[in-house]
Scaffold this motif. Structure first.
Motif, PDB file in Angstrom:
ATOM      1  N   ARG A   5       0.790  -1.408   0.002  1.00 48.89           N
ATOM      2  CA  ARG A   5       0.051  -0.133   0.156  1.00 48.89           C
ATOM      3  C   ARG A   5       0.829   1.167   0.009  1.00 48.89           C
ATOM      4  O   ARG A   5       0.602   1.919  -0.908  1.00 48.89           O
ATOM      5  CB  ARG A   5      -0.938  -0.026   1.360  1.00 48.89           C
ATOM      6  N   GLY A  23       0.145  12.453   9.437  1.00 49.22           N
ATOM      7  CA  GLY A  23      -0.169  11.269   9.905  1.00 49.22           C
ATOM      8  C   GLY A  23       0.761  10.063   9.646  1.00 49.22           C
ATOM      9  O   GLY A  23       0.306   8.785   9.161  1.00 49.22           O
ATOM     10  N   GLU A  46       2.787  14.381  12.980  1.00 48.47           N
ATOM     11  CA  GLU A  46       1.934  13.404  13.859  1.00 48.47           C
ATOM     12  C   GLU A  46       1.054  14.120  14.937  1.00 48.47           C
ATOM     13  O   GLU A  46       1.601  15.052  15.524  1.00 48.47           O
ATOM     14  CB  GLU A  46       2.808  12.389  14.543  1.00 48.47           C
ATOM     15  N   ILE A  47      -0.042  13.705  15.001  1.00 48.39           N
ATOM     16  CA  ILE A  47      -0.818  14.510  16.109  1.00 48.39           C
ATOM     17  C   ILE A  47      -0.771  13.888  17.463  1.00 48.39           C
ATOM     18  O   ILE A  47      -0.925  14.229  18.578  1.00 48.39           O
ATOM     19  CB  ILE A  47      -2.304  14.482  15.736  1.00 48.39           C
ATOM     20  N   VAL A  48      -0.375  12.633  17.576  1.00 49.32           N
ATOM     21  CA  VAL A  48      -0.378  11.834  18.708  1.00 49.32           C
ATOM     22  C   VAL A  48       1.040  11.437  19.339  1.00 49.32           C
ATOM     23  O   VAL A  48       1.936  11.193  18.483  1.00 49.32           O
ATOM     24  CB  VAL A  48      -1.136  10.300  18.650  1.00 49.32           C
ATOM     25  N   GLY A  75      -2.634  17.774  11.707  1.00 47.15           N
ATOM     26  CA  GLY A  75      -2.643  17.965  10.221  1.00 47.15           C
ATOM     27  C   GLY A  75      -1.561  18.584   9.548  1.00 47.15           C
ATOM     28  O   GLY A  75      -0.530  18.568   9.873  1.00 47.15           O
ATOM     29  N   ALA A  91      -1.943   8.944   4.153  1.00 47.15           N
ATOM     30  CA  ALA A  91      -2.344   7.784   3.970  1.00 47.15           C
ATOM     31  C   ALA A  91      -2.885   6.959   5.122  1.00 47.15           C
ATOM     32  O   ALA A  91      -2.474   7.375   6.347  1.00 47.15           O
ATOM     33  CB  ALA A  91      -1.163   6.762   3.457  1.00 47.15           C
ATOM     34  N   GLY A  92      -3.737   5.885   4.992  1.00 46.26           N
ATOM     35  CA  GLY A  92      -4.095   5.089   5.949  1.00 46.26           C
ATOM     36  C   GLY A  92      -5.324   5.718   6.994  1.00 46.26           C
ATOM     37  O   GLY A  92      -5.415   5.107   8.073  1.00 46.26           O
TER      38      GLY A  92
HETATM   39  N1  SAM Z   1       0.358   7.035   7.264  1.00 48.86           N
HETATM   40  C1  SAM Z   1       0.854   5.753   7.954  1.00 48.86           C
HETATM   41  C2  SAM Z   1       0.308   4.590   7.048  1.00 48.86           C
HETATM   42  O1  SAM Z   1      -0.471   4.708   6.126  1.00 48.86           O
HETATM   43  O2  SAM Z   1       0.509   3.510   7.388  1.00 48.86           O
HETATM   44  C3  SAM Z   1      -0.138   5.553   9.439  1.00 48.86           C
HETATM   45  C4  SAM Z   1      -1.638   5.202   9.421  1.00 48.86           C
HETATM   46  S1  SAM Z   1      -2.232   5.653  11.023  1.00 48.86           S
HETATM   47  C5  SAM Z   1      -3.702   4.365  10.908  1.00 48.86           C
HETATM   48  C6  SAM Z   1      -2.909   6.864  11.106  1.00 48.86           C
HETATM   49  C7  SAM Z   1      -2.081   8.151  11.791  1.00 48.86           C
HETATM   50  O3  SAM Z   1      -2.468   9.294  11.585  1.00 48.86           O
HETATM   51  C8  SAM Z   1      -1.991   7.764  13.236  1.00 48.86           C
HETATM   52  O4  SAM Z   1      -0.634   7.714  13.661  1.00 48.86           O
HETATM   53  C9  SAM Z   1      -2.628   9.159  14.012  1.00 48.86           C
HETATM   54  O5  SAM Z   1      -2.154   9.438  15.138  1.00 48.86           O
HETATM   55  C10 SAM Z   1      -2.309   9.948  12.924  1.00 48.86           C
HETATM   56  N2  SAM Z   1      -3.458  11.095  12.777  1.00 48.86           N
HETATM   57  C11 SAM Z   1      -4.804  11.047  12.894  1.00 48.86           C
HETATM   58  N3  SAM Z   1      -5.383  12.267  12.561  1.00 48.86           N
HETATM   59  C12 SAM Z   1      -4.434  13.208  12.413  1.00 48.86           C
HETATM   60  C13 SAM Z   1      -4.164  14.644  12.272  1.00 48.86           C
HETATM   61  N4  SAM Z   1      -5.166  15.415  12.355  1.00 48.86           N
HETATM   62  N5  SAM Z   1      -2.844  15.223  12.006  1.00 48.86           N
HETATM   63  C14 SAM Z   1      -1.872  14.341  12.091  1.00 48.86           C
HETATM   64  N6  SAM Z   1      -2.118  13.027  12.244  1.00 48.86           N
HETATM   65  C15 SAM Z   1      -2.895  12.419  12.661  1.00 48.86           C
END
Ligand code: SAM
Length: 227
Positions: A5, A23, A46-48, A75, A91-92
């Protein structure tokens, strides 16, 4: 080894790009892009806190501290004007979340030449955002990995609004044209689900809310059958 992916997402990043991956979780995608020489530099947002720490660790372990900056921010706030970002990958996540990240950070997209987006569900929200904000779709892709089906939407700025009709919004203009096996499988799966939901709605007491939802669903089923 990067997932198929994310490999596919990487294929759509332009050569020499400065990438912001929003993210980013473990920052696998920006690390890969810098390693293969597609990206000259990258920002991982990253937000977390937990994933942010993982991203920092990964970048450090791969010896990429001089090429990739990891920022804890919501974001597109991870992107600074002086970064000179030319490509954004997200992504994701769900399409609705991706679209809201783009809407909230729209003013940070100046100078960005390409958005490579991989929604897990509800890609339509991204296509709608693109139409309303003068971005147009230049490519779409679909792939299956571990029995899950993923869509990829690639956007570039457009000098004018590019309309999409209801079918193109739902299925994607490029995916609709190519109608590959994975595309067919995705929509067969969806239509089975929709029909089951519609049937359950038939049995439920009809409130105005349920009626609207059911009408939307029947509309989607009708589009699906046409396609
Ligand atoms: N992008 C990677 C991938 O496709 O494998 C990680 C996907 S993971 C399921 C989603 C990630 O996005 C998480 O680590 C979450 O903390 C982050 N996330 C969610 N909302 C976000 C935001 N508004 N800004 C930045 N990061 C965010």
């Amino acid at each position: 080894q990067l997932s198929q992916r994310l490999m596919k997402v990487a294929e759509y990043v332009q050569q020499g790009a400065v990438v912001a991956d929003i993210g980013s979780d473990h920052a696998y995608l920006p690390c890969h892009l810098v390693h293969i020489g597609t990206a000259s530099r990258a920002v991982a947002g990253e937000i977390v806190k937990g994933p942010y720490e993982s991203a920092r660790k990964q970048v450090h372990e791969e010896g990429l501290n001089d090429k990739i900056v990891v920022r804890l921010a919501p974001g597109l706030e991870a992107v600074e004007p002086e970064d000179g970002v030319t490509a954004v990958t997200i992504a994701g996540m769900g399409g609705t979340l991706i679209a809201s990240i783009l809407a909230e950070g729209n003013h940070r997209l100046d100078g960005v030449e390409r958005l490579i987006l991989q929604p897990n569900i509800h890609a339509q929200a991204i296509r709608q955002w693109a139409v309303d904000n003068d971005w147009h779709i230049v490519a779409e892709d679909i792939l299956k990995e571990k029995d899950k089906i993923y869509e990829i939407i690639v956007l570039e700025p457009s000098p004018h609004r590019v309309e999409l009709d209801a079918k193109q919004l739902l299925f994607g203009p490029f995916l609709l044209k190519s109608r590959g096996e994975t595309f067919k499988e995705k929509w067969q799966r969806e239509s089975t689900q929709w029909k089951a939901i519609a049937e359950r709605m038939d049995k439920a007491e009809e409130t105005p809310d349920i009626r609207t939802k059911k009408e939307q669903l029947l509309q989607k089923i009708a589009l699906m059958e046409e396609v």
